[in-house]
Design a protein around this motif. Structure first.
Motif, PDB file in Angstrom:
ATOM      1  N   ASP A  77       3.799   4.447  12.992  1.00 58.02           N
ATOM      2  CA  ASP A  77       3.278   3.364  11.814  1.00 58.02           C
ATOM      3  C   ASP A  77       4.531   3.117  10.815  1.00 58.02           C
ATOM      4  O   ASP A  77       5.052   2.045  10.442  1.00 58.02           O
ATOM      5  N   ARG A  86       2.037  14.224   1.252  1.00 60.28           N
ATOM      6  CA  ARG A  86       1.167  12.812   1.187  1.00 60.28           C
ATOM      7  C   ARG A  86       1.507  11.877   2.965  1.00 60.28           C
ATOM      8  O   ARG A  86       0.717  11.122   2.935  1.00 60.28           O
ATOM      9  N   ALA A  87       2.919  11.612   2.724  1.00 58.98           N
ATOM     10  CA  ALA A  87       3.669  10.397   3.833  1.00 58.98           C
ATOM     11  C   ALA A  87       2.653  11.342   5.182  1.00 58.98           C
ATOM     12  O   ALA A  87       2.338  10.274   6.102  1.00 58.98           O
ATOM     13  N   GLN A  88       3.091  12.554   5.620  1.00 54.38           N
ATOM     14  CA  GLN A  88       2.436  12.732   6.772  1.00 54.38           C
ATOM     15  C   GLN A  88       0.764  12.549   6.941  1.00 54.38           C
ATOM     16  O   GLN A  88       0.669  12.831   7.838  1.00 54.38           O
ATOM     17  N   LYS A  89       0.323  12.632   5.847  1.00 52.51           N
ATOM     18  CA  LYS A  89      -1.649  12.501   5.099  1.00 52.51           C
ATOM     19  C   LYS A  89      -1.471  10.820   5.603  1.00 52.51           C
ATOM     20  O   LYS A  89      -2.650  10.452   6.814  1.00 52.51           O
ATOM     21  N   GLN A  90      -0.688  10.131   5.638  1.00 52.03           N
ATOM     22  CA  GLN A  90      -1.078   8.767   5.553  1.00 52.03           C
ATOM     23  C   GLN A  90       0.053   8.138   6.709  1.00 52.03           C
ATOM     24  O   GLN A  90      -0.426   7.344   7.004  1.00 52.03           O
ATOM     25  N   GLY A  98       1.109  -1.415   0.119  1.00 57.84           N
ATOM     26  CA  GLY A  98       0.047   0.245   0.257  1.00 57.84           C
ATOM     27  C   GLY A  98       0.808   1.768   0.206  1.00 57.84           C
ATOM     28  O   GLY A  98       0.086   2.313   0.595  1.00 57.84           O
ATOM     29  N   LEU A  99       2.674   1.519  -0.189  1.00 56.45           N
ATOM     30  CA  LEU A  99       2.736   2.357  -0.247  1.00 56.45           C
ATOM     31  C   LEU A  99       3.087   2.931  -1.671  1.00 56.45           C
ATOM     32  O   LEU A  99       3.235   1.760  -2.379  1.00 56.45           O
ATOM     33  N   PHE A 125       2.402   8.489   8.115  1.00 56.20           N
ATOM     34  CA  PHE A 125       3.681   8.167   8.511  1.00 56.20           C
ATOM     35  C   PHE A 125       5.304   8.901   8.651  1.00 56.20           C
ATOM     36  O   PHE A 125       6.074   8.095   9.230  1.00 56.20           O
ATOM     37  N   HIS A 132       7.334   6.904  -1.349  1.00 51.25           N
ATOM     38  CA  HIS A 132       7.415   6.580   0.431  1.00 51.25           C
ATOM     39  C   HIS A 132       8.358   5.991   0.877  1.00 51.25           C
ATOM     40  O   HIS A 132       8.820   6.081   1.955  1.00 51.25           O
TER      41      HIS A 132
END
Length: 154
Positions: A114, A88-92, A45-46, A94, A50
């Protein structure tokens, strides 16, 4: 000419057929590894970007955070591209941003729990693939011969 003095580079030594074959095989091995990486990361899922971002953070020399500028250098991206990637990584969930206590202009980027967890799982799979590939990812020797300055066995 633009008026600047130009230095002539010495022409590189021509490659032999064996050198071309070794270079092609090495390039093929790199591509196989990158393809493996892309597929395994997407399967979790990455995006590959990322994974590279998280690996750059965890693997940063001497600490487990980096500034946007350092990440841009490590990932060979422009600053604004890294900002978008981090967004984008922060929204997910990570990564997180934190102010740098020593430089008010800088922002530290750090992995979340995570991010650390998924990076650990994916990196273990990457390590196993590298072990499996073994010597395929060793750079070619370029047909060195005794007397060319290369170290030789006694």
């Amino acid at each position: 000419m633009n008026g600047m003095a130009t230095k002539k580079r010495a022409e590189p030594e021509p490659l032999s057929k064996q050198d071309f074959e070794a270079l092609a095989e090495f390039r093929f091995s790199i591509r196989r590894y990158l393809r493996f990486s892309e597929e395994i990361v997407r399967g979790h899922g990455l995006t590959p970007q990322h994974y590279q971002l998280m690996l750059a953070l965890k693997g940063f020399p001497g600490r487990e955070w980096a500034t946007m500028r350092e990440l841009a250098d490590r990932l060979q991206l422009r600053h604004h591209s890294v900002v978008e990637l981090v967004n984008r990584a922060q929204k997910q969930g990570f990564v997180v941003r934190a102010p740098d206590p020593t430089d008010a202009r800088a922002v530290r980027v750090e992995l979340t729990e995570d991010g650390q967890s998924i990076l650990g799982r994916l990196s273990a799979l990457h390590r196993e693939e590298l072990r499996r590939m073994g010597a395929a990812l060793t750079p070619p020797a370029w047909g060195r011969t005794p007397g060319d300055g290369a170290a030789t066995a006694p």
